[in-house]
Design an enzyme around this catalytic site. Structure first.
Site, PDB file in Angstrom:
ATOM      1  N   ARG A 104      38.203  -5.362 -55.343  1.00 54.08           N
ATOM      2  CA  ARG A 104      37.272  -4.297 -55.719  1.00 54.08           C
ATOM      3  C   ARG A 104      36.919  -4.296 -57.213  1.00 54.08           C
ATOM      4  O   ARG A 104      36.109  -3.450 -57.643  1.00 54.08           O
ATOM      5  CB  ARG A 104      37.832  -2.917 -55.312  1.00 54.08           C
ATOM      6  N   ARG A 150      47.474   3.913 -56.269  1.00 53.50           N
ATOM      7  CA  ARG A 150      46.360   3.238 -56.936  1.00 53.50           C
ATOM      8  C   ARG A 150      46.314   3.553 -58.427  1.00 53.50           C
ATOM      9  O   ARG A 150      46.656   2.711 -59.246  1.00 53.50           O
ATOM     10  CB  ARG A 150      45.028   3.616 -56.262  1.00 53.50           C
ATOM     11  N   HIS A 179      44.966   7.711 -51.632  1.00 55.65           N
ATOM     12  CA  HIS A 179      44.169   8.317 -52.706  1.00 55.65           C
ATOM     13  C   HIS A 179      44.308   9.836 -52.595  1.00 55.65           C
ATOM     14  O   HIS A 179      44.393  10.366 -51.471  1.00 55.65           O
ATOM     15  CB  HIS A 179      42.666   8.009 -52.522  1.00 55.65           C
ATOM     16  N   CYS A 275      34.990   9.885 -49.640  1.00 53.21           N
ATOM     17  CA  CYS A 275      35.045   8.530 -50.210  1.00 53.21           C
ATOM     18  C   CYS A 275      33.649   7.954 -50.430  1.00 53.21           C
ATOM     19  O   CYS A 275      33.452   7.135 -51.326  1.00 53.21           O
ATOM     20  CB  CYS A 275      35.808   7.587 -49.278  1.00 53.21           C
TER      21      CYS A 275
END
Ligand code: ARG
Length: 293
Positions: A104, A150, A179, A275
């Site tokens: 990513r 993360r 998340h 998201c």
């Protein structure tokens, strides 16, 4: 079933305020790698259906009077549809993202380019790993900040310094809720009103959430496991995964209007409504100008 404080008073009158969102179409969405437990590269993704579901969300925002800007999808970045991760914008100031996984990395630059070409004067390229609004949530008083899977704990200090808002670090402990925005949603950002799933957090973080948000709506395991907390509120309407049925009534009791969305294809990548949605929070002056005009 949701545990929530007994409420005898009528629901509060709620107000929607116009929002600006940034979204990225799932034109190149695929699940070719696995960086969270939702992602199974052997399961097929229906790309055409993903696009229809995404367009439905975009159109719903627009029908509610919100502005949706669109970031072009890039072929080698299949997770780019999860636009919330690309930056955090508060008062028109942009803190860019820095992704934890190589797959990513390129998304961060695509977002920065978008902000540069759209006249945002105050853009910071982060030093520490942070996955944007995936791990940062804005309430009236705080910037809530997830860590554990993360975003680096060091990014919390960086965000506090940049935005000048008190950051509350929260430890995520369940890999399904990797998340912050998979386990907690801000319902009213003019007040400090949230909903969350306590078991996604460490005992210490749970206790912090109880102290800061005693009136929070508490989600149960089944609704959390349908990513029911991956929701977006404009102060009145709460767009959330339609499968999280246990959240609808408690939201109505509080005066919100829940709107169920089907983002089933995007769930295969580990994301849903929130998201796919990055909020572009304008400076207070700009909001006043809109209200006056
Ligand atoms: N496949 C993506 C990842 O694991 C999903 C990101 C979901 N975004 C979010 N804001 N929670 O990074």
């Amino acid at each position: 079933m949701v545990r929530t404080a007994a409420r005898e008073e009528p629901p509060l009158p709620r107000d929607a305020s116009p929002r600006s969102y940034l979204m990225c179409p799932p034109e190149h969405f695929r699940v070719t790698y696995s960086i969270n437990p939702w992602m199974d590269p052997t399961k097929p993704v229906d790309q055409a259906l993903a696009l229809v579901q995404w367009e439905d969300l975009r159109d719903r925002y627009r029908a509610l009077g919100h502005t949706v800007s669109v970031l072009d999808a890039e072929p080698d970045l299949p997770d780019m549809v999860y636009a919330a991760n690309g930056a955090t914008v508060v008062d028109g100031r942009v803190l860019g993202a820095r992704f934890a996984h190589e797959e990513r990395y390129g998304e961060a630059e695509a977002h920065l380019d978008w902000f540069r070409s759209h006249g945002y004067p105050d853009i910071s390229e982060p030093v520490h790993i942070n996955e944007g609004e995936g791990d940062f949530a804005v309430t009236a008083s705080y910037l809530l900040a997830g860590r554990g899977f993360r975003s680096s704990p060091l990014s919390h200090g960086e965000a506090q310094e940049f935005f000048g808002r008190p950051v509350i670090g929260l430890d995520l402990v369940d890999p399904r809720f990797y998340h912050l925005d998979t386990a907690l949603c801000v319902l009213d950002d003019a007040a400090d009103e949230i909903m969350y799933y306590p078991d996604a957090f460490s005992p210490g973080s749970r206790s912090v959430l109880e102290q800061l948000f005693p009136g929070a709506l508490i989600a149960d395991g089944p609704d959390a496991a349908r990513l029911g907390l991956n929701a977006v509120s404009d102060g009145l309407h709460v767009l959330l995964p339609q499968a999280a049925t246990g959240l609808f009534e408690p939201l109505r009791e509080r005066g919100f209007e829940p709107i169920g969305m089907d983002l089933g294809e995007l769930l295969k990548g580990g994301g849903s409504v929130k998201c796919c949605t990055q909020e572009l929070r304008r400076p207070a002056r700009a909001v006043e100008a809109v209200a006056r005009g």
